[in-house]
Design a protein around this motif. Structure first.
Motif, PDB file in Angstrom:
ATOM      1  N   ALA A 221       0.833  -1.214   0.000  1.00 23.92           N
ATOM      2  CA  ALA A 221       0.000   0.000   0.000  1.00 23.92           C
ATOM      3  C   ALA A 221       0.863   1.257   0.000  1.00 23.92           C
ATOM      4  N   LYS A 222       1.978   1.218   0.720  1.00 27.17           N
ATOM      5  CA  LYS A 222       2.855   2.396   0.813  1.00 27.17           C
ATOM      6  C   LYS A 222       3.828   2.498  -0.365  1.00 27.17           C
ATOM      7  N   GLY A 223       4.059   1.359  -1.054  1.00 25.75           N
ATOM      8  CA  GLY A 223       5.115   1.340  -2.051  1.00 25.75           C
ATOM      9  C   GLY A 223       6.455   1.482  -1.353  1.00 25.75           C
TER      10      GLY A 223
ATOM     11  N   PRO B 172       3.692   2.008  10.148  1.00 21.27           N
ATOM     12  CA  PRO B 172       4.489   3.134   9.636  1.00 21.27           C
ATOM     13  C   PRO B 172       3.548   4.306   9.384  1.00 21.27           C
ATOM     14  N   SER B 173       4.073   5.427   8.957  1.00 26.66           N
ATOM     15  CA  SER B 173       3.214   6.562   8.679  1.00 26.66           C
ATOM     16  C   SER B 173       2.270   6.230   7.511  1.00 26.66           C
ATOM     17  N   ALA B 174       1.038   6.785   7.591  1.00 25.55           N
ATOM     18  CA  ALA B 174      -0.009   6.419   6.633  1.00 25.55           C
ATOM     19  C   ALA B 174       0.059   7.281   5.381  1.00 25.55           C
ATOM     20  N   ASN B 175       1.157   7.136   4.651  1.00 26.66           N
ATOM     21  CA  ASN B 175       1.341   7.883   3.404  1.00 26.66           C
ATOM     22  C   ASN B 175       2.104   7.004   2.425  1.00 26.66           C
ATOM     23  N   ARG B 176       2.061   7.345   1.130  1.00 23.25           N
ATOM     24  CA  ARG B 176       2.898   6.658   0.150  1.00 23.25           C
ATOM     25  C   ARG B 176       4.357   6.909   0.532  1.00 23.25           C
TER      26      ARG B 176
ATOM     27  N   VAL C 138       5.067  13.348   2.035  1.00 24.51           N
ATOM     28  CA  VAL C 138       4.870  14.073   3.299  1.00 24.51           C
ATOM     29  C   VAL C 138       3.976  13.249   4.229  1.00 24.51           C
ATOM     30  N   SER C 139       4.345  13.184   5.507  1.00 26.45           N
ATOM     31  CA  SER C 139       3.595  12.379   6.475  1.00 26.45           C
ATOM     32  C   SER C 139       2.237  13.005   6.785  1.00 26.45           C
ATOM     33  N   PRO C 140       1.262  12.174   7.179  1.00 29.34           N
ATOM     34  CA  PRO C 140      -0.089  12.656   7.483  1.00 29.34           C
ATOM     35  C   PRO C 140      -0.269  12.993   8.960  1.00 29.34           C
TER      36      PRO C 140
ATOM     37  N   ILE D 223       5.275  15.041  14.617  1.00 31.97           N
ATOM     38  CA  ILE D 223       6.525  14.555  14.027  1.00 31.97           C
ATOM     39  C   ILE D 223       6.737  13.130  14.518  1.00 31.97           C
ATOM     40  N   GLU D 224       7.310  12.284  13.664  1.00 33.18           N
ATOM     41  CA  GLU D 224       7.492  10.876  14.006  1.00 33.18           C
ATOM     42  C   GLU D 224       8.332  10.705  15.270  1.00 33.18           C
ATOM     43  N   SER D 225       8.108   9.557  15.917  1.00 33.73           N
ATOM     44  CA  SER D 225       8.772   9.264  17.189  1.00 33.73           C
ATOM     45  C   SER D 225      10.297   9.344  17.117  1.00 33.73           C
TER      46      SER D 225
ATOM     47  N   SER E 191      16.445  11.664   0.994  1.00 32.11           N
ATOM     48  CA  SER E 191      15.218  12.281   0.495  1.00 32.11           C
ATOM     49  C   SER E 191      14.002  11.557   1.046  1.00 32.11           C
ATOM     50  N   HIS E 192      13.122  12.297   1.707  1.00 32.03           N
ATOM     51  CA  HIS E 192      11.959  11.741   2.386  1.00 32.03           C
ATOM     52  C   HIS E 192      11.021  12.904   2.567  1.00 32.03           C
ATOM     53  N   TYR E 193       9.776  12.648   2.916  1.00 35.79           N
ATOM     54  CA  TYR E 193       8.831  13.734   3.205  1.00 35.79           C
ATOM     55  C   TYR E 193       8.757  14.732   2.044  1.00 35.79           C
TER      56      TYR E 193
END
Ligand code: AMP
Ligand code: MG
Length: 315
Positions: free
Chosen positions: A56-58, A144-148, A152-154, A181-183, A231-233
């Motif tokens: 789902a996230k790829g 994990p965060s609910a985004n592709r 950018v994180s949700p 922000i993530e843990s 590279s992230h977010y």
């Protein structure tokens, strides 16, 4: 799997939580609120359910997932907690701290959760909705965060729903995530050494204070924590940091005295800035301007984590 373009969003009341627990028990995927960001949860003991998260996230399958537990006892079933881990858990759980610990051989977790590593990342979250879902399922939940992957994180239900449209079963709406922000991820290593693999809401000084030692700067952390990929977010546009002023083709994210088109925190409050960071990156991403500029953000406390995320968004 929900076939329509937008997944079903339900309110995180008792009925919504019961439905989420049902979906999770049967191996489905649910996006739900935590105090850090929205998570994409699945039962961590099922190979199929965990594989569905990666799909789902790829998400690349070498990037392991954080396993969420209801309490310290449940953590002890999955990993070996030494005295330092017990201490950190006592102080910071439930909360925004993830511990990377030696995995128990009889943990019963899907192999893909840890991407084949001998360690497992565990967190006991504080958000009442996530806690209720953990209690109702009685399962460890990978989330994990609910985004592709890479996006950018949700921090709101709508962010998760649009990023994962058509790929997940249900979104539980519990309002905006408070920390934003993530843990913080801490790896506890042999010989008393430890290291922050990802800065987060709980800053390094607070970890040192509990452990009574400084973090180990000699051990490279990048290989084992792909969440630290350069590279992230990514908001899908060029991002310029440290911008006191913006050019006409830039959407300007402000902070403190730097007003901008929208501000992370007009009063210069770093906790507020963290809570608003991803929502403003989503807004900047949807704006007409083809570029994004971000005001300078101080590095103290949670400012370190904000700057870490911004640097990756700009990479
Ligand atoms: P996310 O689920 O997107 O918040 O990212 C989870 C983060 O935890 C990633 O940076 C992973 O690399 C990291 N992580 C999960 N499990 C482990 C582990 N066993 N060792 C080191 N890092 C881990
Ligand atoms: Mg993520």
């Amino acid at each position: 799997m929900n076939g329509s373009s937008r997944p079903c969003i339900v309110s995180a009341d008792a009925a919504g939580i019961a439905r989420a627990a049902q979906v999770l028990r049967s191996g489905g995927l649910v996006a739900l609120p935590t105090e850090t960001v929205y998570g994409l949860a699945a039962r961590a003991d099922s190979d199929e359910a965990v594989a569905a998260i990666y799909r789902a996230k790829g998400r690349p399958d070498f990037n392991p997932l954080i396993v969420h537990v209801a309490n310290l006892d449940r953590a002890r079933v999955l990993a070996y907690l030494d005295e330092r881990a017990e201490k950190l858990a006592q102080v910071f759980w439930p909360g925004a701290l993830t511990l990377v610990l030696p995995k128990r051989t009889d943990a019963g977790l899907a192999a893909a959760v840890t991407a084949g590593l001998p360690t497992v990342a565990l967190r006991c979250p504080a958000h009442p909705v996530m806690r209720a879902v953990l209690a109702e399922t009685g399962l460890p939940l990978a989330a994990p965060s609910a985004n592709r992957s890479g996006a950018v994180s949700p921090t709101r239900a709508g962010h998760a729903a649009s990023s994962l449209a058509g790929r997940i079963d249900l979104v539980l709406d519990g309002g905006a995530s408070s920390a934003g922000i993530e843990s913080t991820i801490v790896a506890l290593r042999e010989g008393g050494r430890w290291q922050v693999l990802r800065p987060g809401p709980i800053d390094e000084a607070r970890i040192s204070a509990v452990l009574g030692s400084e973090s180990d700067v000699t051990t490279p952390g990048s290989v084992e924590a792909p969440g630290q990929l350069a590279s992230h977010y990514a908001p899908g546009k060029p991002v310029r940091l440290g911008a006191e002023d913006a050019r006409p083709d830039e959407f300007h994210i402000g902070f403190g005295a730097v007003e901008g088109d929208a501000s992370l925190s007009p009063s210069g409050d770093l906790a507020e800035a963290a809570a608003r960071l991803y929502a403003l990156l989503h807004e900047a991403s949807a704006a007409v301007e083809p570029r994004i500029a971000v005001a300078p953000i101080p590095r103290d406390g949670i400012g370190a984590a904000i700057n870490d995320r911004l640097r990756r968004a700009a990479a």
